[in-house]
Motif scaffolding. Structure first.
Motif, PDB file in Angstrom:
ATOM      1  N   LEU A 245       0.780  -1.516  -0.148  1.00  0.00           N
ATOM      2  CA  LEU A 245      -0.115   0.098   0.151  1.00  0.00           C
ATOM      3  C   LEU A 245       0.861   1.251  -0.031  1.00  0.00           C
ATOM      4  CD1 LEU A 245      -2.876  -0.568   2.264  1.00  0.00           C
ATOM      5  CD2 LEU A 245      -3.131  -0.555  -0.185  1.00  0.00           C
TER       6      LEU A 245
ATOM      7  N   ILE B 295      -2.881   5.232  -5.033  1.00  0.00           N
ATOM      8  CA  ILE B 295      -3.912   5.283  -4.223  1.00  0.00           C
ATOM      9  C   ILE B 295      -4.471   6.533  -3.836  1.00  0.00           C
ATOM     10  CG2 ILE B 295      -4.389   4.711  -1.541  1.00  0.00           C
ATOM     11  CD1 ILE B 295      -2.542   2.422  -1.716  1.00  0.00           C
TER      12      ILE B 295
ATOM     13  N   ARG C 190      -8.394  -1.713  -3.319  1.00  0.00           N
ATOM     14  CA  ARG C 190      -6.917  -1.676  -2.943  1.00  0.00           C
ATOM     15  C   ARG C 190      -5.976  -3.283  -2.595  1.00  0.00           C
ATOM     16  NH1 ARG C 190      -7.026   3.398  -4.624  1.00  0.00           N
ATOM     17  NH2 ARG C 190      -8.342   4.478  -3.170  1.00  0.00           N
ATOM     18  N   GLU C 191      -7.281  -4.031  -2.596  1.00  0.00           N
ATOM     19  CA  GLU C 191      -6.805  -5.426  -2.410  1.00  0.00           C
ATOM     20  C   GLU C 191      -5.846  -5.779  -3.469  1.00  0.00           C
ATOM     21  OE1 GLU C 191      -9.793  -4.360  -2.104  1.00  0.00           O
ATOM     22  OE2 GLU C 191     -11.286  -5.569  -0.611  1.00  0.00           O
TER      23      GLU C 191
ATOM     24  N   LEU D 117      -2.022  -2.479   5.838  1.00  0.00           N
ATOM     25  CA  LEU D 117      -2.855  -1.486   6.605  1.00  0.00           C
ATOM     26  C   LEU D 117      -2.092  -0.901   7.503  1.00  0.00           C
ATOM     27  CD1 LEU D 117      -6.574  -2.625   7.009  1.00  0.00           C
ATOM     28  CD2 LEU D 117      -5.592  -0.874   5.393  1.00  0.00           C
TER      29      LEU D 117
ATOM     30  N   PHE E 148      -9.923  -5.287   5.736  1.00  0.00           N
ATOM     31  CA  PHE E 148      -9.456  -4.575   4.860  1.00  0.00           C
ATOM     32  C   PHE E 148     -10.165  -3.766   3.959  1.00  0.00           C
ATOM     33  CE2 PHE E 148      -7.289  -3.682   0.878  1.00  0.00           C
ATOM     34  CZ  PHE E 148      -5.876  -3.392   1.148  1.00  0.00           C
ATOM     35  N   HIS E 149     -11.399  -4.234   3.462  1.00  0.00           N
ATOM     36  CA  HIS E 149     -12.272  -3.588   2.792  1.00  0.00           C
ATOM     37  C   HIS E 149     -12.926  -2.637   3.333  1.00  0.00           C
ATOM     38  CE1 HIS E 149     -16.027  -3.464   0.424  1.00  0.00           C
ATOM     39  NE2 HIS E 149     -15.551  -3.559  -0.532  1.00  0.00           N
TER      40      HIS E 149
ATOM     41  N   SER F  69     -10.208   0.348   3.957  1.00  0.00           N
ATOM     42  CA  SER F  69      -9.204   0.780   2.986  1.00  0.00           C
ATOM     43  C   SER F  69      -9.565   2.078   2.476  1.00  0.00           C
ATOM     44  CB  SER F  69      -9.073  -0.159   1.883  1.00  0.00           C
ATOM     45  OG  SER F  69     -10.374  -0.503   1.278  1.00  0.00           O
TER      46      SER F  69
ATOM     47  N   VAL G  52      -7.576   4.810   3.901  1.00  0.00           N
ATOM     48  CA  VAL G  52      -6.197   4.677   3.679  1.00  0.00           C
ATOM     49  C   VAL G  52      -5.685   5.825   2.824  1.00  0.00           C
ATOM     50  CG1 VAL G  52      -4.369   3.473   2.368  1.00  0.00           C
ATOM     51  CG2 VAL G  52      -5.870   2.355   4.115  1.00  0.00           C
TER      52      VAL G  52
END
Lengths: 416, 303
Positions: free
Chosen positions: B136, B143, B150-151, B210, B292-293, B296, B299
């Motif tokens: 990331l 990003i 982002r995965e 993350l 994460f989902h 994100s 982020v």
């Protein structure tokens, strides 16, 4: 026509310090993963609303400009429309595929060739390989970078980089195109090509949102504008109106800042004049309407009067006066008594006023910075100079576009 | 500050007669961004996650290829780098063993083969974790400016580790020929026993990427911890012996051993351990993916 962007009271907050950002970030991530949506509407210490209270709607084929001073939240808003930043309050509804030109050449790897990067960038912009294959030639033709297509991107000039990135982005068939000031990097031909392409995708039904500091671009390419200031919408409406409001606000800010500095300046000048044996000095310049009323702006074509007050400390043989109007591009108009063949008699110590009258101020709409030079002799030896000490706005009404405003006569003949 | 737009049609975008002829007439997908959008979806987020991931498969592959090409383009030794570390590590252990500094118990196949197999499997985990940890942050610019799932960044990073595993497989094959060892038919099932390890790596990778986005120390910490972890896992030596129970506490033991057992014996020696570790890995992956989902979206502003 259907609404494709609907922004309803959207707001986004940021924190100023890195440390706090990390702390809040960690807390948000932990809270987020536990499913505890903290109250995003609340400002924590050190946070501020980078964008707030923004509402507007856009339909297919429309173009919206976003203007405002640096740091007013334009790019943040654009990123929110792109779904990169989630609003902390309010909502944003987007219908269709968004093509972001917030950053051209996303994912370009410097080591890879242009050809390879077209595929990477295309995939990031949501294109399938078959789509890219199909449009590859069009992309290459549009970018027009010749042999460099097979050179690593790191050998590209910044202009070529933008060309390639933009070419991919406009060929990703977006329903909504978000453009952030990127076209400024390309050369003249390319930026014309880009705006033409933008126009073309608009006629195919795409919606364009454009962030730019270039008044001309905004005026030509968008019908409506959102004027942001400190993250808050100041106004929303026809681009022309929004631009002149933006410019006038800029003037007001400058005026608000001026008194102190202008006072110091003239005091310094005065002191310098006395001590350095200056023979003549500028006291004040009044920019007026034809009736002598002081104004900070006029419509294009209106009568104009400048009153320049000066002080003579020592006899000046054949004085000249010059008042110059600059815009961002440079000198636009220079009035110079010597060049215009006006001979003034010698000046004796004392104070005086010289007036410059223009029956028609035929300057195009813009903000002008005014400089004054006074001096002596045929060769225009300067005795006192004030650079960009005044600002003046021409064209509150949208009546003069282009670089020149010439007195024009129209005749119409019609045969039956 | 609402503009004076006339009542607009509802979305759907495909209008009949009023539309100009050249306009695209397709039904467009709508999305609504608002605070805590994903959190509000609850369990409904899973189909969305799957859809997004499926939609981004080409992007993941493309990014993986990009990283791969870029990585080996300017490197003189190219793919050989992937082999260098296991060769050196195994070589060191062989030397230490011969010199009697380290006494490694007897193995059922020549020791270098045993160590290579273990190391190759473990490095799937360790290189995957190291590269996904910084995935990331390295793509920070992208990003912050482009919207995509982002995965895929973590997926591409793990893809790199899987690719290196394939390269090392060639090394193992060469070693097999050298030592005249013919792997049993069960060795063909190794790809399946690798799946739980990949899921675990993905899960931890998603999570660590993350963490690294917020605290850059994470990457360093992971590097240090992995070195220790390798010695706490029976990678370069067998787990048998007095301290076996200690190794059994480490879920990586079961995951690493399973593939090596298949390779050497053609069967799992500790199927229960492997089953438990696999279930755990799946759980870690699902939790990490969900987190994460969910997170994100935060982020881009923190990177």
């Amino acid at each position: 026509m259907s609404t494709v962007i609907r922004v309803n009271n959207a707001g986004k907050k940021f924190s100023k310090s890195l440390r706090q950002m990390m702390l809040y970030g960690a807390r948000d991530i932990v809270a987020g993963s536990l499913g505890l949506g903290d109250a995003p509407e609340r400002l924590r210490p050190g946070e501020f609303w980078a964008v707030d209270n923004v509402s507007f709607e856009l339909r297919r084929g429309e173009a919206l400009g976003i203007i405002g001073p640096n740091g007013s939240g334009k790019t943040t808003l654009l990123r929110m429309l792109n779904g990169i930043f989630m609003p902390d309050r309010g909502s944003i509804e987007i219908t269709g595929k968004v093509g972001g030109l917030i950053h051209v050449g996303a994912g370009f790897h410097p080591m890879l060739t242009g050809r390879e990067n077209i595929y990477v960038n295309g995939a990031i912009l949501g294109m399938k390989k078959t789509e890219i294959d199909r449009r590859f030639q069009a992309i290459v033709d549009f970018a027009d970078i010749g042999d460099f297509l097979d050179a690593p991107v790191r050998h590209y000039s910044s202009g070529m980089y933008v060309r390639l990135g933009f070419a991919v982005a406009v060929h990703s068939a977006p329903d909504i195109l978000l453009v952030d000031e990127v076209l400024a990097v390309g050369d003249r031909d390319f930026s014309i090509k880009c705006y033409q392409k933008m126009k073309e995708i608009r006629t195919q039904g795409a919606t364009v949102v454009l962030v730019s500091h270039n008044e001309y671009v905004i005026r030509e390419r968008t019908e409506r504008c959102l004027y942001l200031r400190n993250g808050r919408p100041q106004a929303f409406g026809p681009s022309e109106e929004m631009i002149s409001r933006y410019i006038q606000d800029g003037l007001k800010d400058k005026a608000a800042r001026r008194p102190a500095s202008a006072g110091q300046l003239s005091a310094a000048n005065g002191a310098a004049g006395a001590s350095s044996g200056r023979r003549m000095e500028i006291l004040d310049l009044g920019l007026c309407a034809a009736d002598g009323r002081r104004v900070d702006g006029l419509d294009s074509g209106a009568g104009f009067l400048a009153e320049l007050r000066f002080r003579v400390l020592e006899r000046v043989e054949s004085p000249f006066f010059s008042i110059n109007f600059y815009n961002d591009a440079g000198l636009v108009y220079a009035a110079n008594s010597a060049y215009e063949g006006v001979h003034f008699p010698a000046l004796l110590p004392g104070e005086g006023t010289v007036r410059l009258r223009l029956p028609r101020l035929d300057l195009p709409t813009d903000t002008y910075y005014v400089s004054v030079i006074i001096g002596e002799g045929e060769a225009c030896y300067p005795l006192d100079v004030r650079h960009f000490a005044w600002t003046f706005l021409v064209g509150r009404a949208p009546n003069a576009r282009g670089l020149l405003k010439l007195p024009a006569e129209w005749q119409l003949e019609v045969s039956p | 500050m609402r503009p004076e737009t006339p009542a607009a049609d509802k979305s759907g975008a495909c209008l009949s007669a009023a539309e100009p002829a050249n306009s695209k007439c397709v039904s467009l997908s709508s999305v609504r961004y608002e605070p805590n959008r994903i959190a509000r979806l609850g369990l409904g987020a899973w189909p969305l996650m799957c859809r997004e991931l499926w939609g981004a498969r080409e992007l993941a592959a493309r990014l993986f290829l990009r990283n791969l090409k870029a990585r080996y383009k300017q490197a003189l030794l190219g793919f050989f780098w992937a082999l260098l570390v296991p060769l050196l590590a195994v070589g060191t252990f062989v030397l230490l063993n011969r010199a009697g500094v380290l006494v490694i118990g007897p193995t059922d196949v020549p020791y270098p083969l045993f160590a290579l197999a273990g190391l190759t499997v473990f490095q799937l985990f360790s290189t995957g974790l190291v590269s996904s940890c910084s995935a990331l942050v390295e793509a920070g610019d992208m990003i912050a400016r482009v919207n995509f799932p982002r995965e895929v960044l973590v997926l591409a990073a793990i893809g790199q580790a899987v690719f290196e595993l394939l390269v090392k497989t060639a090394l193992i094959a060469a070693a097999c020929v050298y030592y005249g060892f013919l792997p049993p038919a069960g060795a063909l099932l190794v790809p399946f026993t690798l799946v739980p390890l990949i899921l675990l790596t993905l899960g931890l990778g998603l999570f660590l990427s993350l963490a690294n986005a917020v605290f850059r120390d994470t990457a360093q910490a992971v590097g240090v911890l992995l070195t220790f972890l390798m010695f706490l896992t029976p990678v370069l030596y067998p787990a048998d012996g007095a301290r076996e129970w200690l190794f059994r506490l480490n879920p990586l033991t079961a995951l690493v051993e399973a593939s090596r057992d298949l390779f050497i014996y053609g069967a799992l020696r500790h199927p229960l351990d492997f089953g438990l570790a696999s279930a755990g890995s799946l759980l870690v992956f699902l939790c990490a993916w969900r987190i994460f989902h969910l997170v994100s979206t935060k982020v881009p502003e923190r990177i």
